[in-house]
Structures are given as C-alpha cells and as structure tokens.
Design a protein around this motif. Structure first.
Motif, mmCIF file in Angstrom:
data_model
loop_
_atom_site.group_PDB
_atom_site.id
_atom_site.type_symbol
_atom_site.label_atom_id
_atom_site.label_comp_id
_atom_site.label_asym_id
_atom_site.label_seq_id
_atom_site.Cartn_x
_atom_site.Cartn_y
_atom_site.Cartn_z
ATOM 1 N N ASP A 92 -2.893 22.811 -0.537
ATOM 2 C CA ASP A 92 -1.878 23.695 0.035
ATOM 3 C C ASP A 92 -2.604 24.825 0.750
ATOM 4 O O ASP A 92 -3.186 25.685 0.086
ATOM 5 N N PRO A 93 -2.634 24.824 2.038
ATOM 6 C CA PRO A 93 -1.937 23.907 2.946
ATOM 7 C C PRO A 93 -2.657 22.561 3.020
ATOM 8 O O PRO A 93 -3.850 22.464 2.701
ATOM 9 N N PRO A 94 -1.961 21.538 3.473
ATOM 10 C CA PRO A 94 -2.585 20.226 3.630
ATOM 11 C C PRO A 94 -3.765 20.291 4.608
ATOM 12 O O PRO A 94 -3.770 21.096 5.533
ATOM 13 N N VAL A 95 -4.745 19.430 4.384
ATOM 14 C CA VAL A 95 -5.958 19.411 5.201
ATOM 15 C C VAL A 95 -5.736 18.522 6.418
ATOM 16 O O VAL A 95 -5.348 17.361 6.288
ATOM 17 N N THR A 96 -6.001 19.090 7.584
ATOM 18 C CA THR A 96 -5.893 18.311 8.820
ATOM 19 C C THR A 96 -7.239 17.670 9.145
ATOM 20 O O THR A 96 -8.280 18.035 8.579
ATOM 21 N N LEU A 97 -7.216 16.735 10.074
ATOM 22 C CA LEU A 97 -8.448 16.080 10.512
ATOM 23 C C LEU A 97 -9.433 17.101 11.065
ATOM 24 O O LEU A 97 -10.628 17.043 10.763
ATOM 25 N N GLY A 98 -8.934 18.052 11.851
ATOM 26 C CA GLY A 98 -9.817 19.077 12.408
ATOM 27 C C GLY A 98 -10.519 19.879 11.328
ATOM 28 O O GLY A 98 -11.729 20.115 11.386
ATOM 29 N N VAL A 99 -9.774 20.282 10.312
ATOM 30 C CA VAL A 99 -10.353 21.041 9.208
ATOM 31 C C VAL A 99 -11.359 20.187 8.433
ATOM 32 O O VAL A 99 -12.440 20.659 8.072
ATOM 33 N N ARG A 100 -11.042 18.919 8.210
ATOM 34 C CA ARG A 100 -11.961 18.041 7.479
ATOM 35 C C ARG A 100 -13.276 17.882 8.243
ATOM 36 O O ARG A 100 -14.363 17.937 7.670
ATOM 37 N N LEU A 101 -13.195 17.698 9.551
ATOM 38 C CA LEU A 101 -14.409 17.523 10.353
ATOM 39 C C LEU A 101 -15.249 18.801 10.372
ATOM 40 O O LEU A 101 -16.480 18.744 10.263
ATOM 41 N N VAL A 102 -14.601 19.954 10.469
ATOM 42 C CA VAL A 102 -15.337 21.219 10.409
ATOM 43 C C VAL A 102 -16.002 21.375 9.045
ATOM 44 O O VAL A 102 -17.143 21.830 8.942
ATOM 45 N N SER A 103 -15.318 20.953 7.996
ATOM 46 C CA SER A 103 -15.880 21.014 6.650
ATOM 47 C C SER A 103 -17.141 20.150 6.539
ATOM 48 O O SER A 103 -18.141 20.565 5.939
ATOM 49 N N VAL A 104 -17.094 18.959 7.108
ATOM 50 C CA VAL A 104 -18.265 18.069 7.084
ATOM 51 C C VAL A 104 -19.426 18.709 7.846
ATOM 52 O O VAL A 104 -20.567 18.716 7.372
ATOM 53 N N ILE A 105 -19.134 19.262 9.009
ATOM 54 C CA ILE A 105 -20.181 19.914 9.801
ATOM 55 C C ILE A 105 -20.789 21.077 9.031
ATOM 56 O O ILE A 105 -22.023 21.210 8.950
ATOM 57 N N ALA A 106 -19.952 21.926 8.449
ATOM 58 C CA ALA A 106 -20.439 23.088 7.702
ATOM 59 C C ALA A 106 -21.301 22.662 6.517
ATOM 60 O O ALA A 106 -22.377 23.229 6.283
ATOM 61 N N ASP A 107 -20.843 21.660 5.779
ATOM 62 C CA ASP A 107 -21.591 21.170 4.621
ATOM 63 C C ASP A 107 -22.945 20.610 5.052
ATOM 64 O O ASP A 107 -23.981 20.908 4.449
ATOM 65 N N ASP A 108 -22.942 19.811 6.105
ATOM 66 C CA ASP A 108 -24.197 19.233 6.594
ATOM 67 C C ASP A 108 -25.167 20.314 7.061
ATOM 68 O O ASP A 108 -26.370 20.250 6.784
ATOM 69 N N LEU A 109 -24.652 21.320 7.766
ATOM 70 C CA LEU A 109 -25.525 22.399 8.239
ATOM 71 C C LEU A 109 -26.120 23.188 7.078
ATOM 72 O O LEU A 109 -27.298 23.558 7.108
ATOM 73 N N GLU A 110 -25.321 23.449 6.055
ATOM 74 C CA GLU A 110 -25.834 24.158 4.885
ATOM 75 C C GLU A 110 -26.952 23.369 4.214
ATOM 76 O O GLU A 110 -28.003 23.921 3.874
ATOM 77 N N HIS A 111 -26.741 22.072 4.023
ATOM 78 C CA HIS A 111 -27.764 21.253 3.362
ATOM 79 C C HIS A 111 -28.999 21.073 4.240
ATOM 80 O O HIS A 111 -30.119 21.050 3.730
ATOM 81 N N ALA A 112 -28.825 20.956 5.541
ATOM 82 C CA ALA A 112 -29.987 20.866 6.441
ATOM 83 C C ALA A 112 -30.786 22.164 6.376
ATOM 84 O O ALA A 112 -32.029 22.135 6.376
ATOM 85 N N GLY A 113 -30.111 23.283 6.303
ATOM 86 C CA GLY A 113 -30.799 24.567 6.160
ATOM 87 C C GLY A 113 -31.565 24.662 4.856
ATOM 88 O O GLY A 113 -32.696 25.167 4.820
ATOM 89 N N GLN A 114 -30.973 24.174 3.785
ATOM 90 C CA GLN A 114 -31.663 24.176 2.493
ATOM 91 C C GLN A 114 -32.919 23.311 2.547
ATOM 92 O O GLN A 114 -33.980 23.688 2.038
ATOM 93 N N ALA A 115 -32.804 22.150 3.184
ATOM 94 C CA ALA A 115 -33.957 21.256 3.301
ATOM 95 C C ALA A 115 -35.048 21.903 4.152
ATOM 96 O O ALA A 115 -36.244 21.800 3.831
ATOM 97 N N ALA A 116 -34.665 22.569 5.224
ATOM 98 C CA ALA A 116 -35.652 23.242 6.077
ATOM 99 C C ALA A 116 -36.355 24.359 5.307
ATOM 100 O O ALA A 116 -37.570 24.552 5.443
#
Length: 126
Positions: A92-116
């Motif tokens: 609540d609110p329901p997750v849209t495709l746009g929000v899900r894709l931004v979430s994936v990008i944010a998560d990937d960037l955080e983990h790539a930063g940790q690896a770096a």
C-alpha cells in the motif's frame, strides 16, 4: 555480485512473465551453489554468504551478461503507459512496474558500490 544479478533476474523475469535466466539457461547447475534453485541470496546468513563461492569470474560475468541482455531487451520494449501497470498489489500503495524497475536499479547500484569498495580495500592491502 551473484546476489545483485540473481535479484535482477528474479524481478525482471517476474514482471516480464518469463522463466528466470538462472534456470532457463541452467546457470544454477553451472554455479553449483548449495541453495535452492530460486534462491536469490536475500536474507542469507553469514554462513550462506561464505558458501557462495563462484569458480571463476567468467562464470559470474557470463550470467550477468545473460541477465543484462534480457533486461535491456525487456525494458527497450516498454512504453510509458507500461510503467503504470501494477505488478504487486500486496503493498500500500501497490507497486507499479516503474517503481519495481527503479527498485532493481537502486539495489544493483548499491551492491555494485559495495563490491567496488571491497575491491578497493583488498587492492590497498596488497
């Protein structure tokens, strides 16, 4: 790096209504990790993280490339209207495709930063 790729594969495959690259292309057997086939690494214990050993960088980048290719093909075919489609009504609110894709990008960037960061620490120790 395995985890960020698994999450991208899991999330993008779900919204694209496609089988995960992990199982579709049998990366699960190639990696030979001691986890269930659809494990993404989310919530892993310290022991689980230690058990996530990848035999080569080529194996890891091969899987990453395959997932990246699917993701870019999928995203490249989307329209602006697609981004408003609800993909998870359990929130609540329901997750849209746009929000899900931004979430994936944010998560990937955080983990790539940790690896770096870890790579930098290790390089400075030698």
């Amino acid at each position: 790096m395995w985890h960020l790729t698994r999450v991208q594969d899991d999330h993008v495959s779900e919204v694209a209504h496609a089988e995960q690259i992990w199982t579709e292309q049998d990366w699960v057997s190639r990696f030979g990790l001691p986890f269930e086939p659809f494990d993404t690494g989310y919530g892993h214990s310290t022991q689980d993280v230690a058990a996530t050993e990848v035999s080569s960088g080529k194996l890891l980048t091969g899987y990453l490339d395959a997932v990246h290719n699917r993701t870019t093909r999928y995203v490249g075919g989307l329209t602006d209207a697609d981004l408003d489609r609800v993909v998870d009504s359990a929130w609540d609110p329901p997750v849209t495709l746009g929000v899900r894709l931004v979430s994936v990008i944010a998560d990937d960037l955080e983990h790539a930063g940790q690896a770096a960061y870890i790579r930098g620490v290790l390089e400075r120790q030698s």
